[in-house]
Design an enzyme around this catalytic site. Structure first.
Site, PDB file in Angstrom:
ATOM      1  N   HIS A  24      67.408   0.485  35.453  1.00 45.52           N
ATOM      2  CA  HIS A  24      68.665  -0.199  35.671  1.00 45.52           C
ATOM      3  C   HIS A  24      70.094   0.536  35.102  1.00 45.52           C
ATOM      4  O   HIS A  24      70.106   0.189  33.842  1.00 45.52           O
ATOM      5  CB  HIS A  24      68.927  -1.840  35.507  1.00 45.52           C
ATOM      6  CG  HIS A  24      67.678  -2.354  35.838  1.00 45.52           C
ATOM      7  ND1 HIS A  24      67.597  -2.789  36.979  1.00 45.52           N
ATOM      8  CD2 HIS A  24      66.548  -3.216  34.958  1.00 45.52           C
ATOM      9  CE1 HIS A  24      66.248  -3.407  37.094  1.00 45.52           C
ATOM     10  NE2 HIS A  24      65.706  -3.436  35.911  1.00 45.52           N
ATOM     11  N   GLU A  61      69.515  -5.859  29.847  1.00 45.61           N
ATOM     12  CA  GLU A  61      68.420  -5.045  29.909  1.00 45.61           C
ATOM     13  C   GLU A  61      68.708  -3.778  30.013  1.00 45.61           C
ATOM     14  O   GLU A  61      68.198  -2.784  29.437  1.00 45.61           O
ATOM     15  CB  GLU A  61      67.747  -5.573  31.143  1.00 45.61           C
ATOM     16  CG  GLU A  61      66.445  -4.862  31.554  1.00 45.61           C
ATOM     17  CD  GLU A  61      65.772  -5.056  32.943  1.00 45.61           C
ATOM     18  OE1 GLU A  61      66.214  -5.997  33.431  1.00 45.61           O
ATOM     19  OE2 GLU A  61      64.651  -4.282  33.173  1.00 45.61           O
ATOM     20  N   HIS A 118      61.676  -1.326  30.933  1.00 45.64           N
ATOM     21  CA  HIS A 118      62.431  -2.649  31.400  1.00 45.64           C
ATOM     22  C   HIS A 118      62.147  -3.688  30.246  1.00 45.64           C
ATOM     23  O   HIS A 118      61.237  -3.541  29.462  1.00 45.64           O
ATOM     24  CB  HIS A 118      61.827  -2.781  32.758  1.00 45.64           C
ATOM     25  CG  HIS A 118      62.420  -2.294  33.872  1.00 45.64           C
ATOM     26  ND1 HIS A 118      63.236  -2.439  34.708  1.00 45.64           N
ATOM     27  CD2 HIS A 118      61.801  -1.031  34.138  1.00 45.64           C
ATOM     28  CE1 HIS A 118      63.289  -1.606  35.543  1.00 45.64           C
ATOM     29  NE2 HIS A 118      62.482  -0.468  35.437  1.00 45.64           N
ATOM     30  N   GLU A 197      57.307  -3.854  30.991  1.00 45.13           N
ATOM     31  CA  GLU A 197      58.361  -4.886  30.797  1.00 45.13           C
ATOM     32  C   GLU A 197      57.951  -5.432  29.104  1.00 45.13           C
ATOM     33  O   GLU A 197      56.910  -5.776  28.882  1.00 45.13           O
ATOM     34  CB  GLU A 197      57.909  -6.055  31.622  1.00 45.13           C
ATOM     35  CG  GLU A 197      58.250  -5.968  33.185  1.00 45.13           C
ATOM     36  CD  GLU A 197      59.335  -5.919  33.578  1.00 45.13           C
ATOM     37  OE1 GLU A 197      60.427  -5.880  32.657  1.00 45.13           O
ATOM     38  OE2 GLU A 197      59.787  -5.787  34.855  1.00 45.13           O
TER      39      GLU A 197
END
Ligand code: ZN
Length: 232
Positions: A24, A61, A118, A197
């Site tokens: 992202h 994030e 992430h 994650e």
């Protein structure tokens, strides 16, 4: 020149190429039409990207992924690896790349592996810990990479455990590993790949670790140890 070659030859990751995909771009939320555009994701289409999550205090994030990825890049380079990043900035006036571009990153340059970084955003009570996502076996997309990717996932899990991070308590199986078929970033890869994650940004105590420089350095240490373990 000779001295350089000799020095390079003794570094443990000399000759390896690693792709780091810091999930992202920070500015994705400023470009909704670009981010929502559908792109190929491995036999189906998906939006180009998402905005990602944040801590309850608003630490994004995107910034977490970027800072851990830069720290990981520096560690791998100091070990002799060639490192390629899928984005080169963390800026509000940038977006992307899309998941198809992230997915294929590393294929043409025949990299040894790709890791997507992430942080998660679960609102389930008490949800915390890291998990490592490997691609499912989906012919023809991932048949060539799902086995080495599972090995990579196991190595990364070992590295993060060694840095003192607990496996996620909110993912089925409870072993810190997940296998998914819905992620273009994994499906389009022709090289071993995982998505991590690293923690749940919506969990207050975990957010405290993720927003601290010391915490992020520890994540980078764990990831570097895991990748080094896989690269042998
Ligand atoms: Zn994410």
């Amino acid at each position: 020149m000779l001295a350089t070659l000799v020095a390079a030859a003794v570094l443990p990751l000399a000759g390896t190429t690693v792709v780091i995909d810091p999930g992202h771009q920070l500015g994705n939320h400023n470009f909704p039409s670009s981010i929502n555009r559908l792109v190929p994701a491995g036999g189906f289409d998906k939006p180009c990207n998402t905005t990602g999550t944040a801590t309850n205090a608003g630490y994004p994030e995107a910034t977490f992924a970027w800072e851990v990825s830069v720290a990981l890049r520096d560690r791998l380079r100091s070990l002799g690896a060639r490192v390629v990043m899928t984005r080169s900035s963390n800026r509000e006036d940038r977006w992307g790349p899309c998941v198809d571009v992230r997915g294929r990153a590393g294929n043409r340059i025949d990299a040894d592996l790709k890791v997507s970084v992430h942080g998660d955003g679960s609102y389930a009570a008490g949800a915390s810990g890291f998990h490592v996502i490997a691609p499912a076996d989906r012919s023809p997309w991932t048949s060539d990479i799902y086995r080495p990717s599972l090995r990579l996932a196991g190595a990364v899990r070992t590295g993060l455990l060694g840095s003192g991070f607990p496996v996620a308590n909110y993912i089925a199986g409870g072993d810190g590993l997940d296998v998914r078929s819905d992620l273009g970033t994994l499906n389009l890869s022709d090289i071993p790949t995982v998505m991590v994650e690293l923690g749940n940004m919506r969990n207050a105590s975990e957010a405290a670790v993720m927003t601290s420089a010391r915490g992020r350095a520890r994540y980078a240490d764990g990831l570097a140890t895991g990748l080094r373990r896989f690269l042998g």
